[in-house]
Design a protein around this motif. Structure first.
Motif, PDB file in Angstrom:
ATOM      1  N   ASN A  63       9.739  14.641  30.852  1.00 17.99           N
ATOM      2  CA  ASN A  63       8.346  14.258  31.056  1.00 17.99           C
ATOM      3  C   ASN A  63       7.478  15.411  31.562  1.00 17.99           C
ATOM      4  OD1 ASN A  63       6.310  12.425  30.833  1.00 17.99           O
ATOM      5  ND2 ASN A  63       6.587  11.583  32.904  1.00 17.99           N
ATOM      6  N   LEU A  64       7.562  16.523  30.853  1.00 13.62           N
ATOM      7  CA  LEU A  64       6.887  17.743  31.277  1.00 13.62           C
ATOM      8  C   LEU A  64       5.408  17.709  30.888  1.00 13.62           C
ATOM      9  CD1 LEU A  64       7.632  20.583  32.473  1.00 13.62           C
ATOM     10  CD2 LEU A  64       7.675  21.374  30.116  1.00 13.62           C
ATOM     11  N   ASN A  65       4.549  17.974  31.890  1.00 13.25           N
ATOM     12  CA  ASN A  65       3.111  18.054  31.633  1.00 13.25           C
ATOM     13  C   ASN A  65       2.586  19.389  32.115  1.00 13.25           C
ATOM     14  OD1 ASN A  65       2.167  15.291  30.684  1.00 13.25           O
ATOM     15  ND2 ASN A  65       3.427  14.796  32.467  1.00 13.25           N
ATOM     16  N   LYS A  66       1.642  19.935  31.367  1.00 15.74           N
ATOM     17  CA  LYS A  66       0.994  21.154  31.802  1.00 15.74           C
ATOM     18  C   LYS A  66      -0.483  21.084  31.469  1.00 15.74           C
ATOM     19  CE  LYS A  66       0.453  25.511  33.006  1.00 15.74           C
ATOM     20  NZ  LYS A  66       0.609  25.956  34.401  1.00 15.74           N
ATOM     21  N   THR A  67      -1.307  21.212  32.499  1.00 14.09           N
ATOM     22  CA  THR A  67      -2.741  21.277  32.255  1.00 14.09           C
ATOM     23  C   THR A  67      -3.264  22.544  32.887  1.00 14.09           C
ATOM     24  OG1 THR A  67      -3.299  20.135  34.305  1.00 14.09           O
ATOM     25  CG2 THR A  67      -2.981  18.764  32.375  1.00 14.09           C
ATOM     26  N   PHE A  68      -4.243  23.153  32.276  1.00 15.33           N
ATOM     27  CA  PHE A  68      -4.913  24.300  32.879  1.00 15.33           C
ATOM     28  C   PHE A  68      -6.215  23.832  33.506  1.00 15.33           C
ATOM     29  CE2 PHE A  68      -2.276  26.708  29.790  1.00 15.33           C
ATOM     30  CZ  PHE A  68      -1.613  27.496  30.726  1.00 15.33           C
ATOM     31  N   ASP A  69      -6.384  24.093  34.791  1.00 15.52           N
ATOM     32  CA  ASP A  69      -7.593  23.724  35.534  1.00 15.52           C
ATOM     33  C   ASP A  69      -7.875  22.229  35.464  1.00 15.52           C
ATOM     34  OD1 ASP A  69      -7.944  26.435  35.951  1.00 15.52           O
ATOM     35  OD2 ASP A  69      -9.137  26.666  34.121  1.00 15.52           O
ATOM     36  N   LEU A 103      -7.691  21.241  30.403  1.00 11.79           N
ATOM     37  CA  LEU A 103      -7.043  21.490  29.132  1.00 11.79           C
ATOM     38  C   LEU A 103      -5.599  20.983  29.179  1.00 11.79           C
ATOM     39  CD1 LEU A 103      -8.044  22.987  26.589  1.00 11.79           C
ATOM     40  CD2 LEU A 103      -6.842  25.000  27.458  1.00 11.79           C
ATOM     41  N   PHE A 104      -5.320  19.949  28.391  1.00 14.71           N
ATOM     42  CA  PHE A 104      -3.964  19.410  28.397  1.00 14.71           C
ATOM     43  C   PHE A 104      -3.124  20.147  27.347  1.00 14.71           C
ATOM     44  CE2 PHE A 104      -6.541  16.266  30.384  1.00 14.71           C
ATOM     45  CZ  PHE A 104      -5.738  15.761  31.387  1.00 14.71           C
ATOM     46  N   VAL A 105      -2.203  20.984  27.824  1.00 13.86           N
ATOM     47  CA  VAL A 105      -1.436  21.816  26.901  1.00 13.86           C
ATOM     48  C   VAL A 105      -0.119  21.144  26.526  1.00 13.86           C
ATOM     49  CG1 VAL A 105      -0.555  24.113  26.502  1.00 13.86           C
ATOM     50  CG2 VAL A 105      -2.464  23.782  28.053  1.00 13.86           C
ATOM     51  N   GLU A 127       5.498  29.869  33.205  1.00 11.92           N
ATOM     52  CA  GLU A 127       4.392  28.941  33.464  1.00 11.92           C
ATOM     53  C   GLU A 127       4.915  27.866  34.412  1.00 11.92           C
ATOM     54  OE1 GLU A 127       1.383  29.299  32.407  1.00 11.92           O
ATOM     55  OE2 GLU A 127       1.576  30.579  30.626  1.00 11.92           O
ATOM     56  N   THR A 128       4.098  27.499  35.384  1.00 12.20           N
ATOM     57  CA  THR A 128       4.504  26.440  36.289  1.00 12.20           C
ATOM     58  C   THR A 128       4.022  25.106  35.742  1.00 12.20           C
ATOM     59  OG1 THR A 128       4.083  28.022  38.041  1.00 12.20           O
ATOM     60  CG2 THR A 128       4.508  25.758  38.710  1.00 12.20           C
ATOM     61  N   PRO A 129       4.944  24.175  35.517  1.00 11.60           N
ATOM     62  CA  PRO A 129       4.522  22.867  35.002  1.00 11.60           C
ATOM     63  C   PRO A 129       3.633  22.148  36.011  1.00 11.60           C
ATOM     64  CG  PRO A 129       6.907  23.154  34.854  1.00 11.60           C
ATOM     65  CD  PRO A 129       6.390  24.277  35.671  1.00 11.60           C
ATOM     66  N   THR A 130       2.704  21.360  35.497  1.00 16.65           N
ATOM     67  CA  THR A 130       1.863  20.561  36.384  1.00 16.65           C
ATOM     68  C   THR A 130       2.671  19.396  36.948  1.00 16.65           C
ATOM     69  OG1 THR A 130       0.021  21.138  34.938  1.00 16.65           O
ATOM     70  CG2 THR A 130      -0.369  19.401  36.546  1.00 16.65           C
ATOM     71  N   ARG A 168      18.063  22.861  14.475  1.00 13.22           N
ATOM     72  CA  ARG A 168      17.116  21.767  14.677  1.00 13.22           C
ATOM     73  C   ARG A 168      15.729  22.374  14.735  1.00 13.22           C
ATOM     74  NH1 ARG A 168      16.273  18.387  19.747  1.00 13.22           N
ATOM     75  NH2 ARG A 168      17.309  20.109  20.787  1.00 13.22           N
ATOM     76  N   VAL A 169      14.779  21.716  14.132  1.00  8.75           N
ATOM     77  CA  VAL A 169      13.404  22.206  14.157  1.00  8.75           C
ATOM     78  C   VAL A 169      12.523  21.166  14.839  1.00  8.75           C
ATOM     79  CG1 VAL A 169      11.423  22.963  12.783  1.00  8.75           C
ATOM     80  CG2 VAL A 169      13.744  23.535  12.043  1.00  8.75           C
ATOM     81  N   LEU A 170      11.729  21.643  15.819  1.00 10.80           N
ATOM     82  CA  LEU A 170      10.776  20.759  16.480  1.00 10.80           C
ATOM     83  C   LEU A 170       9.391  21.108  15.967  1.00 10.80           C
ATOM     84  CD1 LEU A 170      11.900  21.205  20.223  1.00 10.80           C
ATOM     85  CD2 LEU A 170      12.871  19.684  18.505  1.00 10.80           C
ATOM     86  N   PHE A 171       8.636  20.109  15.560  1.00 12.68           N
ATOM     87  CA  PHE A 171       7.256  20.358  15.186  1.00 12.68           C
ATOM     88  C   PHE A 171       6.348  19.861  16.312  1.00 12.68           C
ATOM     89  CE2 PHE A 171       3.239  18.765  13.417  1.00 12.68           C
ATOM     90  CZ  PHE A 171       2.711  19.970  12.968  1.00 12.68           C
ATOM     91  N   MET A 172       5.540  20.764  16.839  1.00 11.19           N
ATOM     92  CA  MET A 172       4.644  20.390  17.947  1.00 11.19           C
ATOM     93  C   MET A 172       3.199  20.382  17.493  1.00 11.19           C
ATOM     94  SD  MET A 172       6.082  22.212  21.400  1.00 11.19           S
ATOM     95  CE  MET A 172       4.790  21.495  22.417  1.00 11.19           C
ATOM     96  N   ASP A 173       2.446  19.449  18.073  1.00 11.53           N
ATOM     97  CA  ASP A 173       1.001  19.424  17.850  1.00 11.53           C
ATOM     98  C   ASP A 173       0.345  18.761  19.059  1.00 11.53           C
ATOM     99  OD1 ASP A 173      -1.332  19.944  16.518  1.00 11.53           O
ATOM    100  OD2 ASP A 173      -1.321  18.048  15.414  1.00 11.53           O
ATOM    101  N   GLU A 174      -0.734  19.344  19.527  1.00 11.88           N
ATOM    102  CA  GLU A 174      -1.493  18.813  20.667  1.00 11.88           C
ATOM    103  C   GLU A 174      -0.609  18.486  21.864  1.00 11.88           C
ATOM    104  OE1 GLU A 174      -3.772  15.634  19.034  1.00 11.88           O
ATOM    105  OE2 GLU A 174      -5.202  17.015  18.101  1.00 11.88           O
ATOM    106  N   GLY A 175       0.313  19.393  22.162  1.00 10.83           N
ATOM    107  CA  GLY A 175       1.110  19.247  23.373  1.00 10.83           C
ATOM    108  C   GLY A 175       2.226  18.225  23.294  1.00 10.83           C
TER     109      GLY A 175
END
Lengths: 243, 241
Positions: free
Chosen positions: B6-12, B15-17, B52-55, B206-213
């Protein structure tokens, strides 16, 4: 012939009579001691201030005591900012006088007082030079160092600072030259540095030419020497730039 | 080996990365992460070694939570190699010093051992004659291969690659991918963010496809490339293949 005679006469008055050249030599000694000691102090203060300021901005409050450490770093950073603001915002002579008449009013070691004042002054300027140098090193260098498992301190010391140092050499040379020349106000606190020695001799001979031009020449020669040393260091450090 | 919960990272805070990434990477896997730029794939990779430090959220490496580990992260990073897009070799060190510095400094090897090991690795990539050169004298492909063996010199358990060929001239890409292929064949656990679809197809397990975090879709390379399910994956693949 009259002109030549008076030239010899003035030279004799300025340097030979009462062995006045010894005053100049001892003045030069003071100037060099004050300059070297305050450059070392300024270097250490500058390095510390710059590292702490950069560290504060890069520090992330993680881990057990992360929040507390971040808070303390913030306070330290405020204090350091006040330090650089005050030092850079007031004249060196005024700082010297304040150090002499207020801070160390009870002390009689004029030399140490002057070294302290000039060192603290130079530290403020050097801190900004170091900070600029550290920030100019690509962020990827820090990341590469840290990703190999090196600590923040080790990365700073072994990876960042050597590169920063190379970038700031010209500015550092400038600052050292500035300090050397600024020590010429040491006479304000009764130190017989080179400039003061010149004034003293002049007050005895009423002859400005030799005393003033000779000390100007000495400063110039030392500065040219410093510049030459820095050029040499720069050339040596450029080794890794060749391709 | 690596467990992300359940990793989340936001900048400021704006921005939800990364949005709630949960993923497990097993030992020996070659995980390839693809996706459009800004999809968070590099950020995810950089979270794994805490560049990067996770939020919020947790990351476990061999059972240890690394997000709350504090100073212990240095020890963990020694076991995770990282290869950057821009190589990040140390320009003031010779190639030999670049490779041997960390193992010596961290007390993992003596100077002689580390240098011998570095020479062995250089021999492997055919660059022994560059040992005493500085990085500036090397081509991009050479730099990146040096960067890879610099990580290998630490004997890592996993290698993270952050777009390792994106900054290279086209003719240099092959030599870097070949080295990565070799590593894969030797059983190294790898997480690779890349735009090299052929590499993903050939080397990835294995291939992971990422989009919008988010990890939108994942599958074996063959399935993902030939039979994508998600519309965004289809859209992305149709643009680049």
């Amino acid at each position: 012939m009259h002109f030549f005679d008076s030239l010899v006469n003035n030279f004799t008055k300025t340097f030979i009579t009462e062995s006045r050249y010894k005053l100049f030599l001892s003045g030069l000694e003071y100037t060099i001691i004050i300059a070297i000691c305050s450059i070392i102090i300024g270097f250490l203060i500058g390095l510390f201030v710059a590292i702490m300021k950069v560290y504060y901005f890069q520090h992330k409050p993680t881990g057990k005591h992360g929040k507390l450490i971040h808070f303390l770093l913030g306070i330290l950073n405020k204090i350091l900012t006040i330090y650089t603001t005050v030092i850079r915002g007031t004249p060196t002579v005024v700082q010297l006088l304040i150090t002499y008449y207020i801070i160390f009013a009870s002390s009689s070691n004029d030399l140490l007082i002057a070294i302290f004042a000039f060192g603290v002054n130079s530290g403020a300027y050097m801190s900004e030079i170091f900070r600029a140098g550290i920030l100019a090193v690509d962020k990827g260098q820090t990341e590469a160092g840290r990703s190999l498992g090196l600590s923040h301190f080790s990365t700073m010391l072994n990876i960042i600072l050597p590169q920063a140092f190379k970038n700031i050499l010209p500015a550092l040379g400038n600052e050292i030259i500035t300090i050397l020349k600024e020590t010429s106000v040491a006479g304000y606190v009764a130190l017989a540095d080179l400039t003061k020695a010149g004034s003293y001799v002049r007050s005895r001979t009423y002859e400005p030419y030799f005393s003033l031009l000779s000390i100007a020449g000495v400063y110039l020669i030392i500065v040219m020497g410093i510049a030459a040393v820095f050029e040499k260091i720069e050339r040596r450090l450029a080794k890794s730039d060749r391709n | 080996m690596i467990e992300i919960k359940n990793l989340n990272k936001t900048f400021d805070g704006k921005l939800f990365v990364l949005n709630g990434i949960t993923e497990t990477i097993e030992k020996g896997e070659k995980t390839v992460i693809i996706g459009p730029s800004g999809s968070g794939k590099s950020t995810l990779l950089r979270c794994i070694n805490l560049l990067e430090t996770p939020t919020s959220g947790q990351i476990f490496f061999e059972g240890k939570d690394i997000v709350s580990t504090g100073k212990g992260i240095n020890k963990i990073r020694q076991q995770m190699g990282m290869v950057f897009q821009h190589f990040n070799l140390f320009p003031h060190f010779t190639i030999l010093q670049n490779i041997s510095f960390a193992p010596i400094k961290l007390g993992l090897q003596t100077k002689a051992e580390a240098q011998e090991n570095a020479m062995r690795l250089l021999k492997r990539i055919g660059l022994t004659e560059k040992a005493n050169s500085y990085p500036n004298m090397l081509s991009g492909g050479q730099k990146q291969r040096i960067a890879i063996i610099r990580s290998l010199a630490m004997n890592p358990k996993v290698m993270l690659f952050d777009e390792p060929t994106s900054a290279l001239d086209p003719e240099m890409v092959g030599e870097v991918l070949n080295l990565m292929r070799e590593l894969a064949n030797e059983g190294m656990t790898m997480v690779v963010v890349t735009h090299e679809m052929n590499f993903a197809r050939e080397v990835g397990t294995r291939v992971l496809f990422m989009d919008e975090g988010r990890i939108v879709e994942q599958n074996t390379p063959h399935e993902l490339f030939s039979n994508p399910q998600n519309t965004r994956t289809k859209d992305f693949l149709s643009k680049i293949l």
